[in-house]
Motif scaffolding. Structure first.
Motif, PDB file in Angstrom:
ATOM      1  N   UNK A  11     -30.373 -48.854  -5.639  1.00 14.22           N
ATOM      2  CA  UNK A  11     -29.196 -49.180  -4.837  1.00 14.22           C
ATOM      3  C   UNK A  11     -29.120 -50.688  -4.615  1.00 14.22           C
ATOM      4  N   UNK A  12     -30.261 -51.297  -4.271  1.00 13.88           N
ATOM      5  CA  UNK A  12     -30.289 -52.743  -4.039  1.00 13.88           C
ATOM      6  C   UNK A  12     -29.965 -53.525  -5.318  1.00 13.88           C
ATOM      7  N   UNK A  13     -30.494 -53.069  -6.456  1.00 14.01           N
ATOM      8  CA  UNK A  13     -30.240 -53.752  -7.722  1.00 14.01           C
ATOM      9  C   UNK A  13     -28.767 -53.691  -8.107  1.00 14.01           C
ATOM     10  N   UNK A  14     -28.130 -52.544  -7.911  1.00  9.69           N
ATOM     11  CA  UNK A  14     -26.705 -52.414  -8.229  1.00  9.69           C
ATOM     12  C   UNK A  14     -25.884 -53.313  -7.313  1.00  9.69           C
ATOM     13  N   UNK A  15     -26.203 -53.303  -6.022  1.00 10.53           N
ATOM     14  CA  UNK A  15     -25.481 -54.159  -5.088  1.00 10.53           C
ATOM     15  C   UNK A  15     -25.637 -55.632  -5.454  1.00 10.53           C
TER      16      UNK A  15
END
Length: 188
Positions: A11-15
């Motif tokens: 989730x953090x990487x996509x954001x």
């Protein structure tokens, strides 16, 4: 690695990638980053739906509403990512479509991390989360590297538990109805 920690990291990487795309001035780099973003989102939602959600469904006998909501948010995220991928980065609609994808994915991630993951944490042991996490990690890497058409099913055991070692490229490759014949892609 714990399955929930891995998914939160994704989730953090996509954001972060969405933020980098918004700040990138080069149209060429933006285009390649959007292609990477689309692959990341597709791989992320597919592994969640294939490996984590069936296990959560078994554990959430009473209230499956968060799970149904998560499936719908996945559909929206896929649609928004595909729509963004088909939009030229120089198009006036690109920024709006990128913001829409950012908002949809952020809502999806927040809802999972606040509602679904705590329920999964209560219903699964640490060992089970580690097994699911290693399977999620392998499948995600294969999907990012090799890519599998959206309609192809990922290998999953009958009980909903991931099979150990079922995530090789061969297990993820789509196969036609005739045994052993690779699926033909239109125009090839």
């Amino acid at each position: 690695m714990d399955a929930l920690d891995l998914l939160e990291q994704q989730h953090l990487e996509v954001r972060a990638l969405i933020t980098r795309i918004a700040a990138e001035p080069s149209p060429g780099l933006r285009t390649s980053m959007v292609a990477q973003l689309s692959r990341m989102i597709d791989a992320h939602v597919r592994i969640e739906e294939t490996y984590l959600y069936p296990v959560c469904a078994e554990r959430m006998a009473g209230d499956r509403k968060p799970l149904h909501d998560a499936y719908e948010k996945h559909g929206l995220a896929r649609f928004a990512a595909d729509n963004l991928l088909r939009t030229r980065v120089t198009d006036v609609r690109f920024e709006a479509r990128l913001r829409l994808l950012r908002d949809i994915f952020a809502h999806h991630a927040d809802e999972e991390e606040d509602v679904l993951f705590p329920k999964a944490k209560r219903g699964l042991t640490d060992e089970q989360l580690d097994v699911i996490g290693s399977d999620l990690e392998r499948a995600y890497e294969v999907l990012l590297r090799v890519g599998v058409p959206a309609g192809a099913q990922l290998a999953r055991s009958q009980r909903g538990w991931p099979r150990r070692g079922a995530h090789s490229v061969r297990a993820l490759r789509p196969v036609s109805r005739r045994r052993g014949e690779a699926l033909r892609v239109r125009g090839c």
